[in-house]
Design a protein around this motif. Structure first.
Motif, PDB file in Angstrom:
ATOM      1  N   UNK A   1       0.861  -1.182   0.000  1.00 45.92           N
ATOM      2  CA  UNK A   1       0.000   0.000   0.000  1.00 45.92           C
ATOM      3  C   UNK A   1       0.896   1.231   0.000  1.00 45.92           C
TER       4      UNK A   1
ATOM      5  N   UNK B   1     -10.445   6.540  17.204  1.00 46.99           N
ATOM      6  CA  UNK B   1      -9.516   5.457  16.842  1.00 46.99           C
ATOM      7  C   UNK B   1      -8.391   5.932  15.934  1.00 46.99           C
ATOM      8  N   UNK B   2      -8.498   7.157  15.463  1.00 53.03           N
ATOM      9  CA  UNK B   2      -7.497   7.725  14.550  1.00 53.03           C
ATOM     10  C   UNK B   2      -7.291   6.844  13.320  1.00 53.03           C
ATOM     11  N   UNK B   3      -8.336   6.155  12.918  1.00 55.91           N
ATOM     12  CA  UNK B   3      -8.156   5.218  11.824  1.00 55.91           C
ATOM     13  C   UNK B   3      -8.472   5.878  10.488  1.00 55.91           C
ATOM     14  N   UNK B   4      -7.967   5.254   9.446  1.00 53.86           N
ATOM     15  CA  UNK B   4      -8.330   5.641   8.095  1.00 53.86           C
ATOM     16  C   UNK B   4      -9.602   4.884   7.707  1.00 53.86           C
TER      17      UNK B   4
ATOM     18  N   UNK C   1     -11.795   3.713   4.496  1.00 55.87           N
ATOM     19  CA  UNK C   1     -11.397   3.422   3.131  1.00 55.87           C
ATOM     20  C   UNK C   1     -12.575   3.286   2.178  1.00 55.87           C
TER      21      UNK C   1
ATOM     22  N   UNK D   1      -4.138  -3.291  10.269  1.00 59.35           N
ATOM     23  CA  UNK D   1      -5.344  -3.428   9.468  1.00 59.35           C
ATOM     24  C   UNK D   1      -5.343  -4.818   8.842  1.00 59.35           C
TER      25      UNK D   1
ATOM     26  N   UNK E   1     -10.305  -2.380   3.969  1.00 59.92           N
ATOM     27  CA  UNK E   1      -9.358  -2.421   5.081  1.00 59.92           C
ATOM     28  C   UNK E   1     -10.084  -2.083   6.374  1.00 59.92           C
TER      29      UNK E   1
ATOM     30  N   UNK F   1      -9.537  -1.754  10.689  1.00 54.16           N
ATOM     31  CA  UNK F   1      -8.522  -1.600  11.730  1.00 54.16           C
ATOM     32  C   UNK F   1      -8.699  -2.649  12.813  1.00 54.16           C
TER      33      UNK F   1
ATOM     34  N   UNK G   1      -4.647  -0.375  17.460  1.00 54.52           N
ATOM     35  CA  UNK G   1      -3.753   0.737  17.219  1.00 54.52           C
ATOM     36  C   UNK G   1      -3.035   1.095  18.508  1.00 54.52           C
TER      37      UNK G   1
ATOM     38  N   UNK H   1      -1.060   4.550  20.335  1.00 53.61           N
ATOM     39  CA  UNK H   1      -0.706   5.971  20.279  1.00 53.61           C
ATOM     40  C   UNK H   1       0.754   6.206  20.664  1.00 53.61           C
TER      41      UNK H   1
ATOM     42  N   UNK I   1      -8.304  -1.023  21.009  1.00 50.25           N
ATOM     43  CA  UNK I   1      -8.973  -1.827  19.999  1.00 50.25           C
ATOM     44  C   UNK I   1      -9.459  -0.968  18.843  1.00 50.25           C
ATOM     45  N   UNK I   2      -9.370  -1.563  17.644  1.00 49.39           N
ATOM     46  CA  UNK I   2      -9.995  -0.974  16.475  1.00 49.39           C
ATOM     47  C   UNK I   2     -11.371  -1.577  16.266  1.00 49.39           C
ATOM     48  N   UNK I   3     -11.740  -1.734  15.024  1.00 53.06           N
ATOM     49  CA  UNK I   3     -13.078  -2.231  14.707  1.00 53.06           C
ATOM     50  C   UNK I   3     -13.217  -3.747  14.788  1.00 53.06           C
TER      51      UNK I   3
END
Lengths: 116, 115
Positions: A45, A101-104, A106, B35, B43, B45, B48, B50, B57-59
């Motif tokens: 990526x 979550x500071x996530x991207x 998409x 991811x 994609x 997550x 993560x 910091x 936890x992400x999703x």
């Protein structure tokens, strides 16, 4: 509701032509960033270009430029003078400043194939 | 060269056999993330971090563990892998998430198959 929409699942473009990949987004956040990534068939990526929501100028990086229309919530990627090596999946992504979550987030991606 | 590295790049394993996918970055980035990429799902997550000793936890965290004992490393642990964890995994890092642009740079990916 989809936050990032890429309406073109696939595109064929003749080598050396310019190509526009569409991306629309949905957010109520005032501060956000928009990103484009390239994923070749090898799988990695690769970051291409970034546009901040407060940036007044459209971002450019070499042959890549971002056509940012904030009112329309669109952030289309323009590739000038396409090359065979541009064949890949292209993803639009967004980062909302308020996302804990500071996530991207998409889009589904556009598969671009450059024809010789 | 500034980069995010992942190992292994490809892994075929069997259900229940614990595995670790390593991730390392040499850019002194604070933020790191895992991811997974699946056809039709894009994609998502997993976890993560910091900073050192700060993970969340992400999703889609079920079935995964992470740790961040050093700033540069962020391993992904599958204690008891199952076939639904067959996927392409990416590690990503960014300098900071408190300042835009917070561009996330990705590792080369790890293609995991669980039989």
């Amino acid at each position: 509701a989809q936050k990032i929409t890429q309406t073109q699942p696939g595109m064929f473009v003749q080598e050396k032509e310019a190509v526009t990949l569409d991306c629309t987004y949905d957010t109520s956040d005032q501060s956000y960033g928009l990103f484009w990534y390239k994923q070749p068939s090898s799988g990695e990526m690769i970051f291409l270009i970034y546009q901040g929501s407060y940036d007044e100028q459209n971002a450019t990086e070499g042959r890549y430029s971002l056509n940012f229309q904030k009112a329309r919530k669109s952030a289309n990627l323009v590739i000038s003078a396409s090359q065979l090596g541009d064949s890949a999946m292209y993803f639009c992504a967004m980062r909302e400043a308020m996302d804990s979550n500071y996530q991207l987030i998409w889009g589904a991606g556009t598969k671009l194939i450059i024809k010789p | 060269e500034a980069q995010v590295t992942q190992n292994p790049r490809y892994l075929i394993t069997v259900t229940g056999k614990k595995l670790t996918v390593t991730c390392s970055q040499n850019m002194n980035h604070e933020y790191m993330s895992w991811y997974r990429q699946d056809p039709g799902l894009g994609l998502r997550q997993i976890y993560y971090s910091m900073n050192v000793e700060v993970t969340d936890k992400g999703d889609v965290p079920e079935g995964y563990k992470v740790s961040r004992k050093e700033k540069r490393n962020f391993p992904l642990i599958l204690e008891s892998p199952s076939p639904n964890q067959t996927s392409l995994y990416f590690c990503a890092s960014s300098l900071s998430v408190t300042r835009m642009p917070d561009t996330q740079y990705f590792g080369p990916g790890t293609r995991l198959t669980v039989l």
